[in-house]
Design a protein around this motif. Structure first.
Motif, PDB file in Angstrom:
ATOM      1  N   HIS A   1      -3.548  -7.496   0.126  1.00  0.00           N
ATOM      2  CA  HIS A   1      -2.634  -7.729   1.252  1.00  0.00           C
ATOM      3  C   HIS A   1      -2.680  -6.603   2.444  1.00  0.00           C
ATOM      4  O   HIS A   1      -3.554  -5.988   2.562  1.00  0.00           O
ATOM      5  N   VAL A   2      -1.940  -6.842   3.455  1.00  0.00           N
ATOM      6  CA  VAL A   2      -1.941  -5.898   4.545  1.00  0.00           C
ATOM      7  C   VAL A   2      -0.277  -5.471   4.671  1.00  0.00           C
ATOM      8  O   VAL A   2       0.636  -6.516   4.466  1.00  0.00           O
ATOM      9  N   LEU A   3      -0.169  -4.141   4.754  1.00  0.00           N
ATOM     10  CA  LEU A   3       1.290  -3.572   4.727  1.00  0.00           C
ATOM     11  C   LEU A   3       1.335  -3.085   6.257  1.00  0.00           C
ATOM     12  O   LEU A   3       0.661  -2.635   6.653  1.00  0.00           O
ATOM     13  N   VAL A   4       2.885  -3.408   6.452  1.00  0.00           N
ATOM     14  CA  VAL A   4       2.925  -2.885   7.910  1.00  0.00           C
ATOM     15  C   VAL A   4       4.420  -1.910   7.978  1.00  0.00           C
ATOM     16  O   VAL A   4       5.311  -2.451   7.368  1.00  0.00           O
ATOM     17  N   TRP A   5       4.094  -0.956   8.534  1.00  0.00           N
ATOM     18  CA  TRP A   5       5.404  -0.031   8.544  1.00  0.00           C
ATOM     19  C   TRP A   5       5.959  -0.224   9.946  1.00  0.00           C
ATOM     20  O   TRP A   5       5.186  -0.154  11.009  1.00  0.00           O
ATOM     21  N   VAL A   6       7.366   0.047   9.900  1.00  0.00           N
ATOM     22  CA  VAL A   6       8.209   0.138  11.306  1.00  0.00           C
ATOM     23  C   VAL A   6       8.680   1.480  11.208  1.00  0.00           C
ATOM     24  O   VAL A   6       8.962   1.970  10.494  1.00  0.00           O
ATOM     25  N   ARG A   7       8.956   1.755  12.425  1.00  0.00           N
ATOM     26  CA  ARG A   7       9.811   3.059  12.847  1.00  0.00           C
ATOM     27  C   ARG A   7      11.335   3.180  12.177  1.00  0.00           C
ATOM     28  O   ARG A   7      11.426   4.169  11.520  1.00  0.00           O
ATOM     29  N   GLU A   8      11.751   2.218  11.755  1.00  0.00           N
ATOM     30  CA  GLU A   8      13.003   2.272  10.949  1.00  0.00           C
ATOM     31  C   GLU A   8      12.992   2.640   9.693  1.00  0.00           C
ATOM     32  O   GLU A   8      14.264   2.887   9.157  1.00  0.00           O
ATOM     33  N   ASN A   9      11.928   2.482   9.049  1.00  0.00           N
ATOM     34  CA  ASN A   9      11.870   2.632   7.628  1.00  0.00           C
ATOM     35  C   ASN A   9      10.692   3.523   7.076  1.00  0.00           C
ATOM     36  O   ASN A   9       9.688   3.476   7.715  1.00  0.00           O
ATOM     37  N   ALA A  10      11.161   4.362   6.009  1.00  0.00           N
ATOM     38  CA  ALA A  10       9.970   4.927   5.381  1.00  0.00           C
ATOM     39  C   ALA A  10       8.889   4.274   4.385  1.00  0.00           C
ATOM     40  O   ALA A  10       7.593   4.381   4.464  1.00  0.00           O
TER      41      ALA A  10
END
Length: 119
Positions: A61-70
């Motif tokens: 899989h590929v995981l994606v982080w966004v600024r709103e969540n740790a």
């Protein structure tokens, strides 16, 4: 030949030669992912992680982080010949996409959909 002497062979199809079709993570996908991440920093994209099944095997899989969540906000994985997008925070399937690029576009439309780099 008496009926008691007859043996019937089961004719079950052999699965030894069955190769399941699976979308592959190609070098062009990695290049597009990095361009997408770079272009999306102004829209809150922070980081990505590509997790292989094993050392050099196909990706899990590929995981994606966004600024709103740790925690990682999105999970993208190959499923058959499609790419499945999951809201990783709520464990909710958001959709299935024919291309890796279309799945990323569904997260943040920062690059033109279909603007795939040459392999």
């Amino acid at each position: 030949m008496p009926a008691t002497m007859m043996t019937l062979k089961a004719t079950t199809p052999s699965t030894d030669n069955v190769v399941p079709l699976r979308a592959n993570f190609l070098p062009r996908h990695r290049e597009y992912l990095m361009r997408w991440l770079d272009a999306g920093t102004c829209m809150g994209l922070c980081d990505v992680d590509i997790s292989p099944r094993s050392g050099n095997g196909p990706i899990e899989h590929v995981l994606v982080w966004v600024r709103e969540n740790a925690d990682p906000a999105y999970l993208l994985r190959p499923e058959g010949m499609n790419w499945v997008l999951v809201d990783n925070l709520r464990d909710h399937r958001l959709g299935s996409f024919k291309t890796f690029e279309a799945a990323l576009y569904a997260i943040r439309p920062v690059l033109a959909c279909g603007a795939t780099a040459a392999a």
